[in-house]
Design a protein around this motif. Structure first.
Motif, PDB file in Angstrom:
ATOM      1  N   LEU A   1       2.537 -29.671  68.674  1.00  0.00           N
ATOM      2  CA  LEU A   1       1.789 -28.418  68.758  1.00  0.00           C
ATOM      3  C   LEU A   1       0.947 -28.420  70.022  1.00  0.00           C
ATOM      4  CD1 LEU A   1       0.537 -25.757  67.661  1.00  0.00           C
ATOM      5  CD2 LEU A   1      -1.071 -27.173  66.384  1.00  0.00           C
ATOM      6  N   ALA A   2       1.177 -27.444  70.912  1.00  0.00           N
ATOM      7  CA  ALA A   2       0.385 -27.337  72.134  1.00  0.00           C
ATOM      8  C   ALA A   2      -1.041 -26.927  71.775  1.00  0.00           C
ATOM      9  CB  ALA A   2       1.016 -26.314  73.068  1.00  0.00           C
ATOM     10  N   LEU A   3      -2.019 -27.700  72.244  1.00  0.00           N
ATOM     11  CA  LEU A   3      -3.416 -27.458  71.882  1.00  0.00           C
ATOM     12  C   LEU A   3      -4.214 -26.765  72.974  1.00  0.00           C
ATOM     13  CD1 LEU A   3      -4.361 -30.840  70.140  1.00  0.00           C
ATOM     14  CD2 LEU A   3      -3.900 -28.640  69.033  1.00  0.00           C
ATOM     15  N   THR A   4      -4.005 -27.180  74.231  1.00  0.00           N
ATOM     16  CA  THR A   4      -4.820 -26.658  75.324  1.00  0.00           C
ATOM     17  C   THR A   4      -3.949 -26.365  76.545  1.00  0.00           C
ATOM     18  OG1 THR A   4      -5.277 -28.874  76.207  1.00  0.00           O
ATOM     19  CG2 THR A   4      -6.825 -28.014  74.571  1.00  0.00           C
ATOM     20  N   ASN A   5      -4.527 -25.585  77.454  1.00  0.00           N
ATOM     21  CA  ASN A   5      -3.802 -25.242  78.678  1.00  0.00           C
ATOM     22  C   ASN A   5      -3.659 -26.423  79.634  1.00  0.00           C
ATOM     23  OD1 ASN A   5      -3.237 -22.501  78.159  1.00  0.00           O
ATOM     24  ND2 ASN A   5      -5.360 -21.969  78.573  1.00  0.00           N
ATOM     25  N   ASP A   6      -4.466 -27.463  79.448  1.00  0.00           N
ATOM     26  CA  ASP A   6      -4.343 -28.615  80.349  1.00  0.00           C
ATOM     27  C   ASP A   6      -3.358 -29.645  79.822  1.00  0.00           C
ATOM     28  OD1 ASP A   6      -5.837 -29.490  78.249  1.00  0.00           O
ATOM     29  OD2 ASP A   6      -7.396 -30.467  79.450  1.00  0.00           O
TER      30      ASP A   6
END
Length: 250
Positions: A103-108
């Motif tokens: 699951l992608a959590l943040t833009n970085d």
């Protein structure tokens, strides 16, 4: 009391008389010589009633669901991790590969993956992006929840918010996962509904057999479906995911 009945009778008789003159008497008189002598009478009979058309805008489910799939598919990250080999120095079996939906959590580039650091080699995790295999950097892990956070150098993910509050029984929910079709890794989108709800525990009407991100019709993360070697299949709610993520990031 007599006055009241008199007023009611006047209003009723006046209303009926007004309708009679408006619908019958005036159009009839307008066609006679009186209509020629009094143009206003003819104009009154020729008045046009304009009816404004009301349009009801309906969003067809057949269009809304594919739009949702396009919007949320990039929040899942196909991750492959090498499982730790047992007794490798004594000629044991070589480490196998564990395929998970992150699951992608943040833009970085932070990615949450259900991967127990005690059974997987977190230093050999890669993200699969089409034909590319991109090495992931280990960030943190929690052996009690068996979740691990990795960081990717790529920043093309779609970041979805966690849903506030629990879903309602019967809500339409969607499982978004990474799957293999032949030699290619792609996104899998499965529609279902909430069949049972008990506290933080969720059950879908159509079981999901692989790790997946569970989203609602608004595109918010409702939970995460995990496949555990010991406990089988379970859904971790959005509230629990938020707590796990905050703990790992500390």
């Amino acid at each position: 009391m007599r006055r009241l009945f008199s007023l009611i009778a006047i209003f009723v008789i006046g209303g009926v008389g007004g309708i009679f003159f408006d619908r019958l008497a005036i159009p009839y008189l307008a066609e006679t010589r009186l209509g020629e002598r009094f143009p206003a009478l003819r104009r009154t009979s020729e008045r046009t009633t304009i009816v404004n058309r009301t349009e009801v805008v309906r969003i067809e489910e057949s269009q809304a669901i594919p739009d949702l799939a396009d919007r949320v598919k990039n929040t899942v990250v196909p991750v492959e991790i090498a499982k730790k080999a047992k007794n490798r120095s004594r000629g044991g079996v070589a480490p196998s590969m564990l395929f998970e939906t992150g699951l992608a959590l943040t833009n970085d580039g932070l990615i949450l993956v259900h991967a127990d650091p005690e059974s997987v080699a977190t230093d050999t995790a890669v993200m699969i992006d089409g034909d590319r295999r991109i090495a992931l950097e280990y960030v943190a892990s929690d052996t009690s929840t068996r979740f691990t956070i990795f960081r990717s150098s790529e920043r093309h993910f779609t970041i979805l918010p966690f849903a506030d509050g629990a879903p309602r029984l019967g809500d339409r929910l969607f499982a978004v996962s990474a799957t293999r079709i032949g030699e290619r890794v792609t996104q899998r989108f499965q529609a279902s509904m909430l069949a049972a709800l008990g506290g933080e525990a969720l059950t879908l009407a159509d079981a999901v057999e692989s790790s997946a991100v569970i989203v609602n019709f608004a595109g918010n993360v409702v939970g995460m479906n995990i496949v555990d070697e010991d406990e089988g299949v379970a859904i971790i709610s959005a509230g629990e995911l938020r707590k796990i993520t905050e703990k790992l990031l500390q």
